[in-house]
Write a protein that holds these residues in place. Structure first.
Motif, PDB file in Angstrom:
ATOM      1  N   THR A  70      25.119  12.886 128.088  1.00  0.00           N
ATOM      2  CA  THR A  70      26.340  12.840 127.283  1.00  0.00           C
ATOM      3  C   THR A  70      27.519  13.492 128.007  1.00  0.00           C
ATOM      4  N   ALA A  71      27.257  14.613 128.681  1.00  0.00           N
ATOM      5  CA  ALA A  71      28.332  15.303 129.393  1.00  0.00           C
ATOM      6  C   ALA A  71      28.940  14.421 130.479  1.00  0.00           C
ATOM      7  N   GLN A  74      30.843  11.418 128.828  1.00  0.00           N
ATOM      8  CA  GLN A  74      32.147  11.856 128.333  1.00  0.00           C
ATOM      9  C   GLN A  74      33.166  11.944 129.468  1.00  0.00           C
ATOM     10  N   ARG A  75      32.752  12.511 130.601  1.00  0.00           N
ATOM     11  CA  ARG A  75      33.660  12.609 131.742  1.00  0.00           C
ATOM     12  C   ARG A  75      34.092  11.230 132.246  1.00  0.00           C
ATOM     13  N   PHE A  79      33.718   7.507 125.685  1.00  0.00           N
ATOM     14  CA  PHE A  79      34.087   7.769 124.295  1.00  0.00           C
ATOM     15  C   PHE A  79      35.574   7.522 124.051  1.00  0.00           C
ATOM     16  N   ASP A  80      36.410   7.844 125.029  1.00  0.00           N
ATOM     17  CA  ASP A  80      37.840   7.545 124.908  1.00  0.00           C
ATOM     18  C   ASP A  80      38.064   6.042 124.771  1.00  0.00           C
ATOM     19  N   VAL A 116      26.616  15.126 119.234  1.00  0.00           N
ATOM     20  CA  VAL A 116      27.520  14.409 120.135  1.00  0.00           C
ATOM     21  C   VAL A 116      28.748  13.925 119.354  1.00  0.00           C
ATOM     22  N   THR A 117      28.532  13.401 118.163  1.00  0.00           N
ATOM     23  CA  THR A 117      29.650  12.927 117.347  1.00  0.00           C
ATOM     24  C   THR A 117      30.620  14.051 117.047  1.00  0.00           C
ATOM     25  N   VAL A 120      32.165  15.527 120.614  1.00  0.00           N
ATOM     26  CA  VAL A 120      32.927  14.614 121.459  1.00  0.00           C
ATOM     27  C   VAL A 120      33.959  13.829 120.666  1.00  0.00           C
ATOM     28  N   ILE A 124      38.690  13.696 120.181  1.00  0.00           N
ATOM     29  CA  ILE A 124      39.275  12.398 120.504  1.00  0.00           C
ATOM     30  C   ILE A 124      40.001  11.826 119.294  1.00  0.00           C
ATOM     31  N   GLU A 276      27.627  22.632 130.595  1.00  0.00           N
ATOM     32  CA  GLU A 276      27.898  22.152 129.243  1.00  0.00           C
ATOM     33  C   GLU A 276      26.632  21.956 128.416  1.00  0.00           C
TER      34      GLU A 276
END
Length: 420
Positions: A70-71, A74-75, A79-80, A116-117, A120, A124, A276
């Motif tokens: 997940t880390a 995300q990077r 998710f964005d 995660v929701t 992260v 956002i 993280e």
């Protein structure tokens, strides 16, 4: 009865310290201290500690692998990108945007877990609402409520699901088949209640400017690579669950592959990613379950015969679901569900699985009434306050107390129908 007081006092003290966190000490500190007291008081042995560690090892390795995965995802900006797609799909409709955020939160929760929701998606969504100049709070509420309510579908969606799946030996396919309808009922009920409660706060229309609310964190190649590895890991997890293979293997392998790929191709420092990972979960879960195990064995020694259940009907399912939910709000859902595992382990095999699913409903939906019922909700409150949205407990509970009971009732009724 005297033998019951010592382990019960240690359990209550441990839970209190986990929730209060004196001097901002991490939660694992209280759990490890509680386990040490159980060992010193001879309510648990070193053998019990090793047995608990073996029981939760696959779960912990799975969580570590998924946190690494997940880390990196995300990077990479995955998710964005999903948030921007959600805003575009709403086509300027405030109602469509809220439903889209709700469904996006459910999708992330179902396949990656509620934490995660919360961790992260919340920042956002806050950035997205600021960019669109709409009220942030209804959309932020959606992040935490759908994280808890939307975590019923798969064993991997929530720590409580994983604990029930691993420690009670639940079937992956039966879990999915029976929890499908409770999940749909919970989502529809909570979404309808949200739209009713926030009908005056949601914008009728919004304007989405061409630029993104937040730029993607990585290059297009990084985004594609992370998305591809994530997709393969999710497929592998479903296959592993179907075949009753350990879930840790695909999670760890996927996390390692993506970490090495990000380091080799996209200059992502492994140390930053590993920093993280919530490593404190390891001593927290082992320590907490050692405490719960010691207390539960004392309770079962006193009341074991009265705690067994031989049949499943609607009143029993409601009692288990709402009883677990009430207890989760008082002492947090993880220790409450851990105690339920010990109780359900004494039940007849024919009723153990349906009662475990009812307890999962109570442990996932029930604890949203109070901010400390679920660690995910506590994390969410911390995040939104960091973003500048101060939400007092009483204001949070004015919403949660209207959402949780009807949603839990609808989900339990759906489970009862699915079992017939």
């Amino acid at each position: 009865m005297v033998n019951l007081l010592g382990p019960t006092a240690i359990l209550l003290l441990t839970i209190t310290l986990v929730i209060v966190r004196p001097r901002q000490l991490p939660e694992w500190w209280a759990a490890v201290g509680g386990a040490a007291l159980m060992l010193l008081g001879r309510y648990a042995s070193v053998g019990d500690l090793l047995r608990v560690t073996r029981q939760v090892a696959d779960l912990l390795l799975f969580l570590i692998g998924m946190m690494v995965l997940t880390a990196v995802v995300q990077r990479a900006g995955v998710f964005d990108l999903l948030a921007r797609w959600t805003a575009r799909a709403a086509r300027g409709s405030g109602l469509g945007l809220f439903v889209g955020v709700f469904l996006l939160g459910f999708a992330i929760t179902a396949v990656l877990s509620l934490d995660v929701t919360v961790l992260v998606l919340t920042p956002i969504v806050y950035a997205l609402t600021a960019h669109l100049r709409v009220k942030a709070l209804p959309f932020l509420y959606a992040c935490t409520f759908v994280a808890n309510i939307g975590s019923l579908l798969l064993p991997i969606s929530n720590l409580t699901n994983l604990l029930g799946y691993g420690l009670l030996g639940l079937s992956f396919t039966t879990f999915l088949r029976l929890m499908w309808w409770p999940q749909i009922a919970a989502l529809l009920t909570s979404l309808a209640l949200f739209l009713l409660l926030f009908r005056h706060d949601l914008p009728r229309r919004f304007v989405l400017e061409p630029q993104a609310a937040r730029p993607a964190a990585g290059s297009p190649a990084f985004l594609r690579s992370a998305g591809a590895v994530l997709g393969m890991v999710l497929v592998a997890l479903l296959i592993a669950g179907w075949q009753r293979w350990p879930l840790a293997l695909p999670a760890l392998l996927g996390g390692l592959v993506l970490l090495l790929l990000a380091w080799w191709r996209f200059a992502v420092a492994p140390r930053a990613v590993l920093g993280e990972v919530a490593w404190g979960l390891v001593p927290l879960i082992i320590g907490m379950f050692t405490v719960i195990d010691g207390a539960a064995r004392a309770w079962l020694g006193q009341f074991g015969a009265q705690l067994t259940v031989q049949q499943v009907d609607l009143p029993t399912l409601l009692l288990v679901a709402f009883g677990t939910g009430l207890g989760a709000n008082l002492v947090n859902n993880i220790p409450m569900f851990g105690a339920m595992i010990s109780v359900l382990g004494q039940s007849a095999p024919s009723v153990r699985e349906p009662l475990a699913l009812a307890a999962i409903l109570g442990a996932n939906i029930g604890p949203i009434v109070t901010p400390f019922g679920s660690l995910a909700t506590l994390l969410w409150l911390t995040i939104i306050r960091q973003q500048g949205e101060w939400l007092p407990t009483h204001r949070y509970m004015r919403v949660s107390v209207l959402i949780a009971p009807p949603t839990l009732l609808a989900a339990t009724l759906a489970l009862w129908l699915a079992l017939r």
